[in-house]
Scaffold this active site. Structure first.
Site, PDB file in Angstrom:
ATOM      1  N   SER A 127       0.896  -1.309  -0.079  1.00 19.28           N
ATOM      2  CA  SER A 127      -0.138  -0.241   0.260  1.00 19.28           C
ATOM      3  C   SER A 127       0.974   1.273   0.089  1.00 19.28           C
ATOM      4  O   SER A 127       1.933   1.212   0.628  1.00 19.28           O
ATOM      5  CB  SER A 127      -0.942  -0.199   1.435  1.00 19.28           C
ATOM      6  N   TYR A 152      -2.837  -0.595  10.480  1.00 18.83           N
ATOM      7  CA  TYR A 152      -2.157  -0.899   8.485  1.00 18.83           C
ATOM      8  C   TYR A 152      -1.097  -0.698   7.783  1.00 18.83           C
ATOM      9  O   TYR A 152      -0.953  -1.839   7.252  1.00 18.83           O
ATOM     10  CB  TYR A 152      -3.828  -0.050   7.863  1.00 18.83           C
TER      11      TYR A 152
END
Length: 338
Positions: A127, A152
């Site tokens: 990501s 995350y």
């Protein structure tokens, strides 16, 4: 090829499956169909894939070690695309254990499955969030990414490190893809475009964080999928120029690579909303809010490495992409034009 897609009921996973099936690959999709967002949307995505003879779906959780061991033992995959993860920066603050289970334990099971079954190439979703506290733009794979600002992001950085260790220890070709704000038809309801469209059509205020001054490298789903397919077909290889004296985070002496997949055309959030308003023919009622914990003010992808490696760079403008999303949204939810 026979390809495993984890997270096959997801936005990217289902779109990728359709693309691979269209070119003749066999696809096995797995997903736990959790209720993080509307399960009926996930089922509808799967129904599109099930229309193809080369697709088979299994409902299972990648954190279930015995189930994953059986899957890899029985199937014999050529390549694996791991898209199963607990997504969302803000939700990681509310429910951290979900990220540990899916993004760390689950990914460990995938690495073990690949190792023991002779998978030729593991591609996995990282990501843009891994860039964390970095402020030098555009973000480059060659930059250090040791300062994540959400759990995350930390789990995605951990995935890159875990994959590298398997590339080193077992020669498993691993490629990590740092996605930048993916949007488009069949997208996730927890993402900004989906929320904004729903709010504008209902006439309710839409939450606009950092008062709309955030900048994002919005990347259209078809561009993401094109990049992913080309990467799947190009297994990571050792970089002969890599040196431990000046270690490059993007490559390795082992068969390991990371790539950005972004549009390289960052757009301010307020402009994104303007484009959406034009497509919907309605004005937004904006609730201007401060920055959320775990968020970053700007993202922009340097895509030179991806272009050099597989000959592709995303090019869909937000004007084109948002229009296609609105067209899908109206059709899927039966919303008439104003």
């Amino acid at each position: 090829m026979k390809i495993l897609i984890t997270g096959a009921a997801g936005f990217i996973g289902s779109t990728l499956a359709l693309r691979l099936l269209a070119r003749g690959d066999t696809v096995v999709g797995v997903d736990n169909l959790n209720d993080y967002y509307d399960v009926s949307l996930k089922e509808a995505r799967l129904d599109r894939c099930r229309a193809h003879a080369g697709f088979r779906f299994e409902r299972l959780d990648i954190a279930d070690r015995p189930a994953m061991e059986r899957l890899f033992r029985e199937e014999g995959f050529d390549a694996v695309m791991n898209l199963a993860a607990q997504a969302g920066v803000r939700y990681s603050i509310e429910n951290p254990s979900a990220y540990v289970d899916a993004n760390l334990v689950g990914f460990g099971n995938i690495l073990e499955g690949c190792r023991h079954s002779g998978v030729k190439h593991l591609v996995f979703a990282s990501s843009s969030s891994v860039y964390g506290a970095n402020t030098k733009l555009p973000f480059s794979e060659h930059h250090n990414v040791d300062h994540p600002v959400s759990l995350y992001a930390a789990t995605k950085k951990a995935n890159e490190l875990m994959a590298h260790s398997y590339a080193h220890l077992y020669g498993l070709a691993c490629t990590g893809l740092r996605f930048f704000t993916v949007y488009g038809p069949w997208g996730r309801p927890d993402m900004a475009l989906f929320k904004f469209t729903k709010g504008i059509l209902e006439g309710t205020p839409i939450p606009v964080f950092n008062e709309g001054r955030m900048i994002r490298d919005f990347t259209y789903i078809d561009d993401i999928v094109e990049g992913v397919v080309r990467v799947i077909d190009t297994p990571a290889a050792p970089d002969p120029a890599w040196s431990g004296e000046a270690p490059d985070p993007a490559t390795s002496y082992a068969p390991f690579r990371v790539f950005n997949i972004g549009n390289n055309q960052p757009v301010e959030l307020l402009r994104y909303i303007e484009v959406l308003e034009a497509c919907l023919g309605r004005k937004a009622r904006m609730d201007l809010l401060p920055m959320q914990p775990g968020d970053v003010s700007a993202t922009m992808a340097d895509t030179a490495e991806l272009e050099r490696a597989v000959g592709f760079r995303p090019a869909t403008t937000v004007e084109e992409g948002v229009a296609k999303f609105v067209e899908w949204y109206r059709e899927y939810y039966g919303v008439r034009e104003a």
